[in-house]
Design a protein around this motif. Structure first.
Motif, PDB file in Angstrom:
ATOM      1  N   SER A   7       0.838  -1.195   0.000  1.00 34.62           N
ATOM      2  CA  SER A   7       0.000   0.000   0.000  1.00 34.62           C
ATOM      3  C   SER A   7       0.869   1.239   0.000  1.00 34.62           C
ATOM      4  O   SER A   7       1.774   1.369   0.826  1.00 34.62           O
ATOM      5  CB  SER A   7      -0.901  -0.007   1.241  1.00 34.62           C
ATOM      6  N   HIS A   8       0.608   2.142  -0.930  1.00 31.68           N
ATOM      7  CA  HIS A   8       1.314   3.425  -1.025  1.00 31.68           C
ATOM      8  C   HIS A   8       2.832   3.252  -1.033  1.00 31.68           C
ATOM      9  O   HIS A   8       3.553   3.957  -0.328  1.00 31.68           O
ATOM     10  CB  HIS A   8       0.888   4.362   0.097  1.00 31.68           C
ATOM     11  N   LYS A  22     -10.806   4.975  12.944  1.00 26.26           N
ATOM     12  CA  LYS A  22     -10.865   5.670  11.660  1.00 26.26           C
ATOM     13  C   LYS A  22      -9.441   6.067  11.282  1.00 26.26           C
ATOM     14  O   LYS A  22      -8.762   6.767  12.023  1.00 26.26           O
ATOM     15  CB  LYS A  22     -11.766   6.909  11.767  1.00 26.26           C
ATOM     16  N   THR A  23      -8.994   5.597  10.136  1.00 24.31           N
ATOM     17  CA  THR A  23      -7.650   5.898   9.667  1.00 24.31           C
ATOM     18  C   THR A  23      -7.608   5.796   8.152  1.00 24.31           C
ATOM     19  O   THR A  23      -8.412   5.095   7.545  1.00 24.31           O
ATOM     20  CB  THR A  23      -6.607   4.931  10.275  1.00 24.31           C
ATOM     21  N   ASN A  24      -6.660   6.489   7.559  1.00 21.30           N
ATOM     22  CA  ASN A  24      -6.401   6.360   6.128  1.00 21.30           C
ATOM     23  C   ASN A  24      -5.295   5.353   5.852  1.00 21.30           C
ATOM     24  O   ASN A  24      -5.007   5.060   4.700  1.00 21.30           O
ATOM     25  CB  ASN A  24      -6.007   7.718   5.533  1.00 21.30           C
ATOM     26  N   ASP A  25      -4.663   4.831   6.910  1.00 27.19           N
ATOM     27  CA  ASP A  25      -3.562   3.879   6.777  1.00 27.19           C
ATOM     28  C   ASP A  25      -4.132   2.466   6.717  1.00 27.19           C
ATOM     29  O   ASP A  25      -4.590   1.926   7.727  1.00 27.19           O
ATOM     30  CB  ASP A  25      -2.606   4.029   7.958  1.00 27.19           C
ATOM     31  N   LEU A  26      -4.100   1.861   5.544  1.00 26.99           N
ATOM     32  CA  LEU A  26      -4.714   0.556   5.331  1.00 26.99           C
ATOM     33  C   LEU A  26      -4.074  -0.526   6.199  1.00 26.99           C
ATOM     34  O   LEU A  26      -4.767  -1.393   6.736  1.00 26.99           O
ATOM     35  CB  LEU A  26      -4.631   0.173   3.850  1.00 26.99           C
ATOM     36  N   PHE A  27      -2.752  -0.499   6.362  1.00 25.51           N
ATOM     37  CA  PHE A  27      -2.097  -1.505   7.189  1.00 25.51           C
ATOM     38  C   PHE A  27      -2.546  -1.398   8.644  1.00 25.51           C
ATOM     39  O   PHE A  27      -2.899  -2.401   9.274  1.00 25.51           O
ATOM     40  CB  PHE A  27      -0.573  -1.410   7.095  1.00 25.51           C
ATOM     41  N   LEU A  28      -2.564  -0.183   9.201  1.00 19.75           N
ATOM     42  CA  LEU A  28      -3.002  -0.021  10.589  1.00 19.75           C
ATOM     43  C   LEU A  28      -4.472  -0.423  10.762  1.00 19.75           C
ATOM     44  O   LEU A  28      -4.850  -0.970  11.792  1.00 19.75           O
ATOM     45  CB  LEU A  28      -2.783   1.416  11.051  1.00 19.75           C
ATOM     46  N   PHE A  29      -5.269  -0.164   9.742  1.00 23.58           N
ATOM     47  CA  PHE A  29      -6.661  -0.604   9.767  1.00 23.58           C
ATOM     48  C   PHE A  29      -6.723  -2.120   9.907  1.00 23.58           C
ATOM     49  O   PHE A  29      -7.450  -2.649  10.746  1.00 23.58           O
ATOM     50  CB  PHE A  29      -7.381  -0.156   8.487  1.00 23.58           C
ATOM     51  N   PHE A  30      -5.940  -2.840   9.089  1.00 20.84           N
ATOM     52  CA  PHE A  30      -5.952  -4.296   9.153  1.00 20.84           C
ATOM     53  C   PHE A  30      -5.399  -4.823  10.471  1.00 20.84           C
ATOM     54  O   PHE A  30      -5.902  -5.800  11.006  1.00 20.84           O
ATOM     55  CB  PHE A  30      -5.192  -4.911   7.971  1.00 20.84           C
TER      56      PHE A  30
END
Length: 117
Positions: free
Chosen positions: A7-8, A32-40
């Motif tokens: 990602s990115h 709520k985050t825009n960071d896909l890895f932290l979301f996962f």
């Protein structure tokens, strides 16, 4: 290295995911985050540890959701976290999880609606 996510311009391995899940005994029930890895990391940790979680799209307008306490977004909650030695132990925990996963519809035909899975 087995790749979990790219990602990115960043690549994350399954081992890095496991290490991040094991790092702290807390998670964010409303995250709520825009960071896909932290979301996962947060999502997998919640489900593998049998915790309730609400998924909030990064571009959702919170004011459109009725009866929603926005002050709870990104507030960490302590959990009695399991330690996962490998990805198979995480998968096993997810298979046995009875977590509630709450999402909100897009609201394209009206106000977003709460859906619990």
């Amino acid at each position: 290295m087995d790749i979990f996510l790219s990602s990115h311009g960043k690549t994350y391995s399954y081992q890095f995911l496991i290490d991040e899940i094991n790092k702290k005994n807390e998670y964010f029930p409303l995250y709520k985050t825009n960071d896909l890895f932290l979301f996962f990391v947060n999502f997998v940790k919640a489900i593998a540890n049998n915790q309730k979680i609400t998924l909030i799209d990064s571009d959702v307008n919170i004011s459109e959701i009725s009866n929603f306490n926005a002050s709870l977004i990104n507030k960490a909650v302590k959990i009695d976290s399991f330690h996962f030695d490998d990805y198979n132990s995480i998968i096993s925990s997810i298979h046995n999880s009875t977590s509630d996963i709450t999402i909100f519809t897009s609201g394209t035909t009206g106000q977003p609606k709460k859906v619990i899975h």
